[in-house]
Design an enzyme around this catalytic site. Structure first.
Site, PDB file in Angstrom:
ATOM      1  CG  ASP A 186     -11.308  -5.103   0.249  1.00 35.54           C
ATOM      2  OD1 ASP A 186     -10.174  -4.495  -0.384  1.00 35.54           O
ATOM      3  OD2 ASP A 186     -10.966  -5.695   1.419  1.00 35.54           O
ATOM      4  CE1 TYR A 245      -1.661  -6.808  -1.524  1.00 35.11           C
ATOM      5  CE2 TYR A 245       0.506  -6.351  -2.187  1.00 35.11           C
ATOM      6  CZ  TYR A 245      -0.780  -5.975  -1.490  1.00 35.11           C
ATOM      7  OH  TYR A 245      -0.485  -5.340  -0.153  1.00 35.11           O
ATOM      8  CB  SER A 283      -0.887   0.022   1.356  1.00 36.86           C
ATOM      9  OG  SER A 283      -2.173  -0.875   0.860  1.00 36.86           O
ATOM     10  N   GLY A 336     -12.766 -10.925   6.430  1.00 37.20           N
ATOM     11  CA  GLY A 336     -12.968  -9.703   5.786  1.00 37.20           C
ATOM     12  C   GLY A 336     -13.131  -9.623   4.572  1.00 37.20           C
ATOM     13  N   GLY A 385      -4.235 -11.197  -7.350  1.00 37.20           N
ATOM     14  CA  GLY A 385      -4.856 -10.077  -6.274  1.00 37.20           C
ATOM     15  C   GLY A 385      -4.318  -8.749  -6.559  1.00 37.20           C
ATOM     16  N   GLY A 428     -11.691 -19.436   2.989  1.00 40.67           N
ATOM     17  CA  GLY A 428     -11.637 -18.339   4.048  1.00 40.67           C
ATOM     18  C   GLY A 428     -13.123 -17.574   4.361  1.00 40.67           C
ATOM     19  CB  ALA A 429     -15.412 -17.366   6.561  1.00 45.90           C
ATOM     20  CG  ASN A 464     -13.103 -19.884   7.653  1.00 43.95           C
ATOM     21  OD1 ASN A 464     -12.018 -19.618   7.076  1.00 43.95           O
ATOM     22  ND2 ASN A 464     -13.254 -19.219   8.833  1.00 43.95           N
ATOM     23  CD  GLU A 498     -17.624 -23.942  14.476  1.00 40.61           C
ATOM     24  OE1 GLU A 498     -16.238 -23.463  14.400  1.00 40.61           O
ATOM     25  OE2 GLU A 498     -17.541 -25.230  14.612  1.00 40.61           O
ATOM     26  CE  LYS A 501      -9.232  -5.870   4.493  1.00 35.60           C
ATOM     27  NZ  LYS A 501      -9.115  -6.424   3.177  1.00 35.60           N
TER      28      LYS A 501
HETATM   29  P1  NAP Z   1      -8.967 -11.869   7.887  1.00 38.00           P
HETATM   30  O1  NAP Z   1     -10.172 -11.080   8.129  1.00 38.00           O
HETATM   31  O2  NAP Z   1      -8.264 -12.085   9.123  1.00 38.00           O
HETATM   32  O3  NAP Z   1      -9.507 -13.419   7.546  1.00 38.00           O
HETATM   33  C1  NAP Z   1      -8.383 -14.431   7.321  1.00 38.00           C
HETATM   34  C2  NAP Z   1      -9.360 -15.565   6.732  1.00 38.00           C
HETATM   35  O4  NAP Z   1      -8.014 -16.663   6.611  1.00 38.00           O
HETATM   36  C3  NAP Z   1     -10.136 -16.297   7.906  1.00 38.00           C
HETATM   37  O5  NAP Z   1     -11.243 -16.911   7.376  1.00 38.00           O
HETATM   38  C4  NAP Z   1      -9.034 -17.328   8.570  1.00 38.00           C
HETATM   39  O6  NAP Z   1      -9.632 -18.563   9.176  1.00 38.00           O
HETATM   40  C5  NAP Z   1      -8.217 -17.918   7.141  1.00 38.00           C
HETATM   41  N1  NAP Z   1      -6.990 -18.268   7.700  1.00 38.00           N
HETATM   42  C6  NAP Z   1      -5.990 -17.485   8.461  1.00 38.00           C
HETATM   43  N2  NAP Z   1      -4.797 -18.235   8.323  1.00 38.00           N
HETATM   44  C7  NAP Z   1      -5.317 -19.243   8.054  1.00 38.00           C
HETATM   45  C8  NAP Z   1      -4.409 -20.703   8.112  1.00 38.00           C
HETATM   46  N3  NAP Z   1      -3.095 -20.741   8.410  1.00 38.00           N
HETATM   47  N4  NAP Z   1      -5.228 -21.648   7.715  1.00 38.00           N
HETATM   48  C9  NAP Z   1      -6.335 -21.743   7.188  1.00 38.00           C
HETATM   49  N5  NAP Z   1      -7.082 -20.699   7.050  1.00 38.00           N
HETATM   50  C10 NAP Z   1      -6.436 -19.411   7.527  1.00 38.00           C
HETATM   51  O7  NAP Z   1      -8.166 -11.479   6.693  1.00 38.00           O
HETATM   52  P2  NAP Z   1      -8.500 -10.894   5.332  1.00 38.00           P
HETATM   53  O8  NAP Z   1      -8.582  -9.199   5.551  1.00 38.00           O
HETATM   54  O9  NAP Z   1      -9.870 -11.246   4.756  1.00 38.00           O
HETATM   55  O10 NAP Z   1      -7.321 -10.926   4.451  1.00 38.00           O
HETATM   56  C11 NAP Z   1      -7.016 -12.180   3.808  1.00 38.00           C
HETATM   57  C12 NAP Z   1      -6.142 -12.211   2.854  1.00 38.00           C
HETATM   58  O11 NAP Z   1      -6.623 -11.559   1.716  1.00 38.00           O
HETATM   59  C13 NAP Z   1      -4.865 -11.592   3.105  1.00 38.00           C
HETATM   60  O12 NAP Z   1      -3.656 -12.303   2.561  1.00 38.00           O
HETATM   61  C14 NAP Z   1      -4.808 -10.092   2.643  1.00 38.00           C
HETATM   62  O13 NAP Z   1      -3.602  -9.723   2.152  1.00 38.00           O
HETATM   63  C15 NAP Z   1      -5.327 -10.712   1.490  1.00 38.00           C
HETATM   64  N6  NAP Z   1      -6.358  -9.663   0.758  1.00 38.00           N
HETATM   65  C16 NAP Z   1      -6.162  -8.917  -0.608  1.00 38.00           C
HETATM   66  C17 NAP Z   1      -6.718  -8.064  -1.167  1.00 38.00           C
HETATM   67  C18 NAP Z   1      -6.621  -7.374  -2.510  1.00 38.00           C
HETATM   68  O14 NAP Z   1      -6.900  -6.134  -2.717  1.00 38.00           O
HETATM   69  N7  NAP Z   1      -6.015  -8.027  -3.206  1.00 38.00           N
HETATM   70  C19 NAP Z   1      -7.880  -7.505  -0.616  1.00 38.00           C
HETATM   71  C20 NAP Z   1      -8.128  -7.895   1.042  1.00 38.00           C
HETATM   72  C21 NAP Z   1      -7.202  -8.898   1.376  1.00 38.00           C
HETATM   73  P3  NAP Z   1     -10.339 -18.643  10.814  1.00 38.00           P
HETATM   74  O15 NAP Z   1     -11.633 -17.940  10.710  1.00 38.00           O
HETATM   75  O16 NAP Z   1     -10.100 -20.106  10.846  1.00 38.00           O
HETATM   76  O17 NAP Z   1      -9.397 -17.810  11.472  1.00 38.00           O
END
Ligand code: NAP
Length: 289
Positions: free
Chosen positions: A111, A232, A26, A138, A253, A135-136, A158, A162, A75
């Site tokens: 997003d 990304y 960023s 933000g 991404g 994943g579930a 996820n 739950e 998020k």
């Molecule tokens: P977040 O809200 O923390 O959610 C993370 C998700 O990934 C949760 O569902 C979590 O599962 C799961 N997770 C985390 N570690 C894991 C592991 N070791 N094994 C299995 N599942 C795992 O994060 P977020 O903001 O959604 O971001 C997630 C990813 O997307 C990041 O890599 C971020 O950089 C990327 N992203 C990219 C963009 C873009 O513009 N390209 C935009 C947003 C996000 P639990 O529920 O079990 O914890």
């Protein structure tokens, strides 16, 4: 890197908060846009662990930080500390951009726009398709609501089942889309990958520095799946390498990231950034990794 020779008391601060944060590009793209437009702004990155989020937000309110991007894992958690939410982020339950208007914090989700635009530009037609989202958190929230406008059905897998069930229920209740929450076991993924058209990874598995792992094993992929990994950094995750070898269409991404960032930038500064330049700077920084 910065051209602003007058950084001082009048300089407006923009930033991203997350934990971890070292992967973020960023600052690279926003500072490139700031320089290009000769604005009196600077964009920084702050590592804020979950337990410090509330204290950080209280501090931001009193500061000249006028724009904040919010990334993993804040998020959803940031919402109770904001004063106002735009309707879309209220519906989704996730915020990735905040504007500080004299101590009043406004939350927005860019997003959704970023993901929709990236899929459109990649030629993927959402209409009538079925999606599997890994994943579930933000980002999964933003993407599933973005898709729900036109897609036929969404499965959410996820690690914490739950949370997937909760998101699927919310999606169904708010948009009437068919949505099911599942675990992320190999057995579950095996049963789903042949019945969907697009697989979207929204977990951080494969993101720098853990670049040699994938959220789904290669033998569960097939050439008919469109594979979108929203990571990304690196551009080519292990998942995308596997998918490419199999012959699937792939999307990383980067474009989603730039689209969401450009919209937030315009919201904060009132100026349209040079998207091409933002992309060039990230590619320059990350090379052809
Ligand atoms: P977040 O809200 O923390 O959610 C993370 C998700 O990934 C949760 O569902 C979590 O599962 C799961 N997770 C985390 N570690 C894991 C592991 N070791 N094994 C299995 N599942 C795992 O994060 P977020 O903001 O959604 O971001 C997630 C990813 O997307 C990041 O890599 C971020 O950089 C990327 N992203 C990219 C963009 C873009 O513009 N390209 C935009 C947003 C996000 P639990 O529920 O079990 O914890």
């Amino acid at each position: 890197m910065l051209n602003n020779p007058y950084i001082g008391a009048s300089t407006n601060i923009l930033c991203v908060i997350g934990h971890p944060i070292e992967h973020t590009m960023s600052p690279v793209m926003h500072n490139a846009a700031i320089n290009d437009l000769s604005l009196d702004y600077i964009y920084l990155a702050f590592d804020i662990p979950p337990n410090d989020l509330k204290k950080a937000i209280v501090g931001f309110k009193k500061s000249n930080i006028i724009g904040i991007n919010v990334t993993i894992p804040h998020k959803e958690a940031i919402i109770p500390y904001l004063d106002e939410l735009e309707p879309l982020s209220k519906q989704i339950g996730a915020v990735n951009s905040v504007k500080n208007e004299g101590g009043v914090l406004l939350g927005r989700n860019t997003d959704v726009f970023g993901a929709k635009q990236a899929l459109r530009d990649a030629g993927f037609k959402i209409e009538g398709k079925k999606a599997l989202i890994l994943g579930a958190g933000g980002a999964a929230r933003a993407i599933s609501f973005a898709l729900s406008e036109k897609i036929d059905e969404i499965f959410i897998s996820n690690r914490t089942k739950e949370r997937a069930i909760k998101l699927a229920k919310e999606l169904h209740d708010k948009t009437k889309i068919k949505a099911t929450g599942k675990d992320m076991s190999e057995k579950t993924l095996r049963s789903l990958t042949y019945s969907v058209d697009i697989l979207i990874n929204t977990t951080p598995i494969g993101m720098y520095p853990l670049i040699n792992i994938s959220p789904i094993s290669k033998d569960l992929l097939n050439e008919n799946l469109f594979i979108f990994d929203i990571i990304y950094n690196p551009f080519q995750t292990q998942l995308l390498k596997d998918a490419k070898e199999i012959g699937s269409k792939i999307l990383n991404g980067l474009d989603m990231f730039i689209n969401q960032g450009a919209l937030a930038f315009e919201w904060w500064t009132g100026k349209k950034p040079n998207i091409k330049l933002m992309k060039e700077k990230i590619i320059e920084q990350l090379g052809s990794k």
